[in-house]
Scaffold this active site. Structure first.
Site, PDB file in Angstrom:
ATOM      1  CB  ALA C 258      -0.931  -0.029   1.203  1.00  0.00           C
ATOM      2  CG  HIS C 259      -1.140   4.886   0.886  1.00  0.00           C
ATOM      3  ND1 HIS C 259      -2.218   4.041   0.953  1.00  0.00           N
ATOM      4  CD2 HIS C 259      -1.224   5.671   1.972  1.00  0.00           C
ATOM      5  CE1 HIS C 259      -2.920   4.316   2.030  1.00  0.00           C
ATOM      6  NE2 HIS C 259      -2.347   5.297   2.671  1.00  0.00           N
ATOM      7  CG  ASN C 260       2.458   7.017   2.550  1.00  0.00           C
ATOM      8  OD1 ASN C 260       2.810   7.516   1.486  1.00  0.00           O
ATOM      9  ND2 ASN C 260       1.498   7.520   3.286  1.00  0.00           N
ATOM     10  CB  SER C 278       1.969   4.519   6.801  1.00  0.00           C
ATOM     11  OG  SER C 278       1.364   5.474   5.952  1.00  0.00           O
TER      12      SER C 278
END
Lengths: 360, 360, 360
Positions: C258-260, C278
Site C-alpha cells: 500500500a501507499h507509503n 505506511s
C-alpha cells in the site's frame, strides 16, 4: 430468439403450453418482460412471477403453470443444471472470427480455421492456435505457445513462453499463465531453512550474504482440455518440468498457482485460492475461497478444503479440511466451539465455580 | 503554483502570514524545499520543520508559526481531511482530452465532450463515454459499455459486456469489471453440497460424473456514481441480473467481488477483500484488508469487518466483527486472550496446581 | 549448447568425465533425453537416472558417476544454488533489443543502448530507460518514469507517474507499480476510528455524512536495484513521499503493497502477501505466502512471518511470528496444540474426570 420447444430440447427437460413461443433473455421473475423467460426454480419464486410480465418460465417440477398465469413452462428437476444449459443457449461468443487489422500476428504463427484475433493482440513466432478459438483485444501470446481449438481468450491475458493449453479453454481477462516462478536461494542456509529447524525459538542470526540468487523457470505450463482460468489469476512456469493443470479443472479469479504445482482433473479452485511451489493436488479436489496449500504438499483425490483453510501437511484422499492449520472439518468445528466457551470456563476455573455441562 | 490564500480558501481553513506566497509541492517537513508546503499536522512534526527549508506549512490548530520559522501557515483542525483537499489541489488529471490516433474507437461508439482516449485503447461498438471522462492507454471497453461523465480510467482496465458505470468513476490499472462469474454445477450433488450435510464427517464418496457444467454470466455489472476500483481488482458479471456496487463506495486493490454480489453505498473495501457469490452488503460497510464474506450471506448497514475476518453467516446492522469464523470483536478478543493463556492452564490442570486469577 | 566444462566453470563446481560433452536443456532424470543434463541433486534420484537417457548429470557430492552409467558429471555441494547458476545459463532474455515499429515511444523519452521496446508498448514523455533493458509487448510506461539498466519488463506491466526503478529489475506480467493509494477520510470520525476506541463493544452509530474524501497520491514509488516484482502484484504510490522498496528485495505474485510502505533490502515477500499503508519492514524480512502486516506497523530486521500470519503490532528484529493475531511461532504452536486438546478437556471437566497428563 429460440422457442420454448427448442430450449426444452436443448435442456433435455419437459415442457408444457405454447411450444412456439419465443424468448430473448432469461430474467428473474419480478423483473421479467413479456419476451423474457423467467427463472422460477423453486416455489418461493411463485409470488414474484405475478409481479413480472413473463409469459414463459422455467419452473420447479410439478408447478401449476396455468395457475401462475403463464402461456408456457419448462420443468427443471435440478435447477442449477438447467441454468447451465439455459444460460449457454442465451449467451454468445464474445469475439468474432477473423484477424483484426491492428493485431500483430507473426508470419510463422499458425492459426486454425475460424480463429479470431482481436484488436491490438500480439501472437508471437511459431505460436499455434486451434480451430475456432476466439481471442479478444490486447492479448499477448508468446513465441511457441500452443493453444487448442474451441477456446475463448479474453482481453489482457498473457501467455508466456512454453505454455501449452488444450481444447475449449476459457481464459478470463488479465489472467497470466507462464510468468516466472518465485524461486530464490541464498549461499548460506536461509531463514526459512533455519526456522524449520528451530520452530521459531530464539532470535534469528544475522546472515552474512543475504543475496537472493534466482532460479530461472525453464519448464513452462501445460494445461489440459476444458479448463477455465479466472480474471487476474496467475499460474507460474515450472523450473525444469511444466506446472500442470488437469482436464476439466475450473479456476476462479485472483488464484495463485506457483511453479511446479500439479493440479488434477475436475478440480474447482475458488477465488484467491493459492497453491505454493511443487505441491500436488489429486483429482476432483475442491478449494474454497482463499484456501491455501503450502509448498511441497500432497493433497489426495476427492479432498475438500473449505474457504479460508490453510494446509501445512499432506491430506489423504476423501478428507474435508477446515481452518488454519487445516484440521478435519468436524474436529475443527469442535475446537472453534470450545474456544468460544473458553473465556467463561477460565473465569469459572479462576473463581472455583463448579463445572458446567457441555451445553452451557 | 497556488498561493497560500488560494489553498486556505479551497480547504476552508484559516491561514496566517504572507498570503501571496506560492508553493509547488506538498512535502514532509524534514525534506521540504523552499517552495514546498510542509505538512506538519501535529506537534510531533515541529522539530522536523527545522530540518527542512519550507517557508510555509500546514500546521495543527494553535501552532506558533512564527516561532517555527515560517513565513505563512494554514491551520488544519482535522488533518487528514485537509490532506484530501490539499493533495487534490496539487494533483492533475493524468490523461489529456482527445482521441489518440492509435486508439481504436468503433464508429458507433458515442464519446461526450472533452473525453480522452489514450494510445492503443479499444472502445467497442455502441459504447458510450460521458463528458470529460479520461481514459488511459491499453484500456479495453467492450461493445455496449456505458461509462458516465467525469471519470478517470487507468491503463489496462478491462470493461466487459453489459457493464454500466456512473459518474466520476476512478478505475485503477488492470482492474477487471464484467469478467464471467465462477458458477459451475455437476449432474449429481457436488462435494460442496454433501459437505453442507455431513459437516465433514466421514470420507467423501467417489463422484460418478465429475464434469463441471458452466452457468454463463448474462447479467453484467452496474456501478453507481463516485465509485473507485483498485488495481487488479476483479468484479464479476451477474448470472441473470447485474452484480451491483452502490454510489460512493471505494474498493482497494486485488479485491474480488463475485457474481450477483450487491454492495451498498459509501462502503469501504480494503485490499484483497473478497465477497463470494450472491452475498449482499448494506450501506456504509467497512471491510478491512483481506476480510471475506462467504456466498449467499447478508451483511447489514454500518457493519465493520476488521482485517482478516471471514464471515460465514449473516451479520446484523451496526456490528463490529473479527476473526474466523467471524465473531463480535469484543468476544473474539476475549477468545484470543484465553487461547494465549490456555497452554499454561492445561499444564497447571495436569499438574493439579491451584487455579490462577484472571490476570495471571 | 554449452559444454560440461563451461557449465562447471560457470557454477564454480567440480566436474568429471568428458568435459567436451554439450547439453541443451536441464531435465528431471527420468525424462532426460540424450542431449539433456539430468538434475539428480540427491541420492534419491539415482534410480530415476537409469530410466532416462541422460549422458551427463548434476550429482550430489561423492556420487559414483560411472556406476550411474554417465559419461560426465558436475558435483553440486548446495543443490539449489547450483540450480540458480544452471538455469540462468540455459535461459535466454525473452525480448529482443530494438524498438518494435508498433510501439509508441514519445520523442522526448530517452532510451539507452541496446534497449528493447516490444510491440504495442507505450513509453511516455520524458521517460528514461537504462542501457540494455528489455521491455515486452503491451507495457505502459507513464511520463517521467525512470527505469534503470539491465532490466526485463514483461507484458502488461503498468508503471505510473513518479515511478523510479533501479538496475536489473525483473517485472512479471501485469504487475502494477504506482497506482493511486487507497486513502480516504470522512468529515466526522469514521467507523475505523470509532472501533479503535470501543474495541467493537456496542453498536455503531449512524454516521451523518458518510462521504469518503479522497487523499490523492503525489509521492510515487521508488524501487532499488535487483528487485523482482511478481505477476499481478500492485505497489501503490505514496501520498507525499514515495513508497519505497530496497535493493535486492524479491516480491512474488498478487502481493499488495500500500501507499507509503517502506520495504527494506533483501526481503522476500511470497505470494499474496500484503502490507497496509505506511508500515515499515526492515532488511532481510521474509513474509511467507499470504502473510499480512496491518497499517502503521514497524517490522524489525531479520524477521520471518510464516505463511498466513497477520501482524497487528510492531515486531522486534530477529523474531519468527506465526498466526493471527501474530505471535512468536513457538508460543503459537503451543496454543494450536492446546486448542486441539481443548474439546476433550472441556468434556472431561464437565464430567468431573480427573485431569490427564500433558501427553494425553
Amino acid at each position: 430468439m429460440p422457442t420454448i420447444a427448442e430450449i426444452a430440447e436443448a435442456l433435455g427437460a419437459e415442457a408444457a403450453g405454447d411450444m412456439t413461443l419465443r424468448v430473448s433473455h432469461a430474467s428473474e421473475p419480478a423483473s421479467a418482460g413479456s419476451s423474457d423467460l423467467a427463472l422460477a426454480l423453486a416455489p418461493t419464486w411463485a409470488e414474484a412471477l405475478g409481479q413480472g410480465r413473463a409469459r414463459a418460465a422455467v419452473l420447479w417440477p410439478g408447478a401449476d403453470w396455468r395457475a401462475l398465469g403463464l402461456q408456457a413452462a419448462i420443468f427443471a428437476p435440478r435447477g442449477r443444471l438447467a441454468m447451465a444449459g439455459l444460460t449457454r443457449l442465451l449467451d454468445e461468443v464474445p469475439f468474432p472470427p477473423g484477424v483484426h487489422p491492428s493485431a500483430i500476428v507473426d508470419p510463422t504463427a499458425r492459426l486454425g480455421e475460424g480463429v479470431g484475433v482481436g484488436p491490438l493482440t500480439v501472437v508471437g513466432p511459431g505460436a499455434e492456435i486451434g480451430d475456432g478459438t476466439r481471442i479478444g483485444p490486447h492479448v499477448t501470446i508468446a513465441a511457441g505457445v500452443r493453444l487448442g481449438p474451441g477456446g475463448v481468450v479474453h482481453s489482457g491475458v498473457r501467455l508466456g513462453r512454453r505454455v501449452v493449453i488444450g481444447a475449449r479453454a476459457i481464459l478470463q481477462p488479465n489472467a497470466v499463465i507462464g510468468g516466472d516462478g518465485f524461486s530464490f536461494v541464498t549461499r548460506e542456509p536461509a531463514y526459512v531453512e533455519i526456522v524449520r529447524e528451530t520452530m521459531g525459538k530464539g532470535s534469528l542470526p544475522a546472515i552474512e550474504d543475504p543475496t537472493w540468487h534466482r532460479i530461472h523457470s525453464l519448464g513452462g505450463v501445460t494445461i489440459g482440455d476444458d479448463v477455465e482460468v479466472g480474471a487476474g489469476t496467475t499460474i507460474d512456469a515450472g523450473t525444469i518440468r511444466p506446472t500442470r493443470i488437469g482436464d476439466g479443472t475450473k479456476i476462479d479469479n485472483l488464484v495463485m498457482l506457483a511453479h511446479n504445482v500439479v493440479v488434477g482433473r475436475h478440480c474447482l479452485l475458488c477465488g484467491q485460492a493459492a497453491v505454493a511451489g511443487s505441491s500436488v493436488l489429486g483429482d476432483r479436489v475442491v478449494m474454497g475461497g482463499r484456501a491455501a496449500v503450502g509448498d511441497n504438499i500432497t493433497i489426495g483425490d476427492d479432498v475438500v478444503l473449505t474457504a479460508n483453510t490453510g494446509v501445512l501437511s499432506n491430506v489423504p484422499a476423501g478428507r474435508v479440511m477446515m481452518g488454519y492449520p487445516a484440521t478435519r472439518m468436524d474436529l475443527q468445528i469442535e475446537s472453534y466451539k470450545a474456544l468460544r466457551r473458553l473465556p467463561r470456563v477460565l473465569r469459572d476455573l479462576a473463581a472455583g465455580v463448579p463445572k458446567r455441562s457441555k451445553g452451557d
